[in-house]
Scaffold this motif. Structure first.
Motif, short mmCIF file in Angstrom:
data_model
loop_
_atom_site.label_atom_id
_atom_site.label_comp_id
_atom_site.label_asym_id
_atom_site.label_seq_id
_atom_site.Cartn_x
_atom_site.Cartn_y
_atom_site.Cartn_z
N VAL A 1 4.52 9.54 -1.39
CA VAL A 1 4.59 8.68 -2.10
C VAL A 1 3.21 8.66 -4.07
CG1 VAL A 1 3.84 5.74 -2.10
CG2 VAL A 1 5.77 6.97 -0.89
N LYS A 2 1.93 9.07 -3.04
CA LYS A 2 1.59 9.16 -4.34
C LYS A 2 1.91 10.54 -5.23
CE LYS A 2 -2.67 9.12 -0.64
NZ LYS A 2 -3.45 10.40 -0.26
N THR B 1 0.69 -0.80 0.51
CA THR B 1 -0.19 0.13 0.15
C THR B 1 0.91 1.29 0.03
OG1 THR B 1 -0.24 0.31 2.22
CG2 THR B 1 -2.09 -1.24 1.27
N ASN B 2 0.84 2.29 -0.09
CA ASN B 2 0.98 3.20 -0.43
C ASN B 2 1.60 3.50 1.36
OD1 ASN B 2 -0.58 3.80 -3.23
ND2 ASN B 2 -1.28 5.78 -2.46
N ARG B 3 0.60 3.56 2.27
CA ARG B 3 1.51 3.34 4.30
C ARG B 3 2.82 2.20 4.02
NH1 ARG B 3 -2.44 3.79 8.20
NH2 ARG B 3 -2.80 6.05 7.75
N GLU B 4 2.82 1.58 3.66
CA GLU B 4 3.66 0.33 3.70
C GLU B 4 5.10 1.12 3.36
OE1 GLU B 4 1.39 -3.50 4.11
OE2 GLU B 4 1.85 -3.06 1.93
N ALA C 1 5.39 3.92 1.92
CA ALA C 1 5.95 4.95 2.68
C ALA C 1 6.84 4.68 3.54
CB ALA C 1 4.99 6.73 2.95
N ARG C 2 6.32 4.61 4.57
CA ARG C 2 7.24 3.52 6.02
C ARG C 2 8.72 2.90 5.52
NH1 ARG C 2 2.45 0.60 9.21
NH2 ARG C 2 1.66 3.04 9.94
N LYS C 3 8.70 1.62 3.87
CA LYS C 3 9.74 1.13 3.69
C LYS C 3 10.75 2.00 3.64
CE LYS C 3 11.56 -1.98 0.43
NZ LYS C 3 11.06 -3.87 0.23
N THR D 1 6.67 10.34 2.65
CA THR D 1 5.55 10.57 3.50
C THR D 1 4.53 9.54 2.24
OG1 THR D 1 5.12 12.46 2.13
CG2 THR D 1 5.64 13.17 4.32
N GLU D 2 3.12 9.76 3.45
CA GLU D 2 1.99 9.00 2.15
C GLU D 2 2.13 9.95 0.85
OE1 GLU D 2 -1.20 6.53 3.30
OE2 GLU D 2 -0.38 7.48 5.11
#
Length: 140
Positions: free
Chosen positions: A109-110, A94-97, A99-101, A105-106
């Motif tokens: 990534v978007k 996902t975008n969140r995953e 971003a964390r990796k 920020t999300e």
């Protein structure tokens, strides 16, 4: 000073050539941003260590056939970071995953995903992954 989500070296070079004294990514911590603004205000120049490394590597790196092959394989103009994000999309993250990796920020990534869609001329995650695999940009 440029504050952006784009980490592409082409943008960095253009900004610095146009007179920017700083080039920072929006994911920067607010305290670091404030310190950076003060530094530039007092006559300094500021770019992130990661961008500096990329610029230096590109400048001093001798011909590398593997890199040339990778560039030839990527006829869509995707940056290294966009390739990394695309690869993670193909892994179902996902975008969140993502971003964390990559410590982003999300929103960043978007932006990367939006740019990937534009460069690949597709309208969604599945189409982007399918086209990338079909074109040999990422492994099936």
């Amino acid at each position: 000073m440029i504050l952006t989500t784009f980490e592409e070296l082409g943008y960095v070079r253009e900004a610095l050539a146009a007179g920017a004294e700083g080039y920072l990514l929006k994911a920067i911590h607010p305290k670091d941003l404030a310190a950076g603004i003060r530094l530039v205000h007092h006559g300094g120049t500021l770019i992130t260590q990661e961008i500096a490394k990329q610029l230096i590597t590109q400048w001093i790196q001798p011909f590398n056939p593997e890199k040339e092959e990778k560039t030839a394989k990527n006829n869509f103009g995707l940056t290294d970071r966009e390739m990394e994000v695309l690869s993670e999309l193909s892994n179902g993250l996902t975008n969140r995953e993502i971003a964390r990796k990559f410590f982003l920020t999300e929103g960043t990534v978007k932006n990367y995903i939006s740019t990937i869609y534009s460069k690949l001329d597709v309208t969604g995650r599945h189409k982007a992954v399918f086209k990338a695999k079909e074109q040999g940009i990422i492994n099936p």
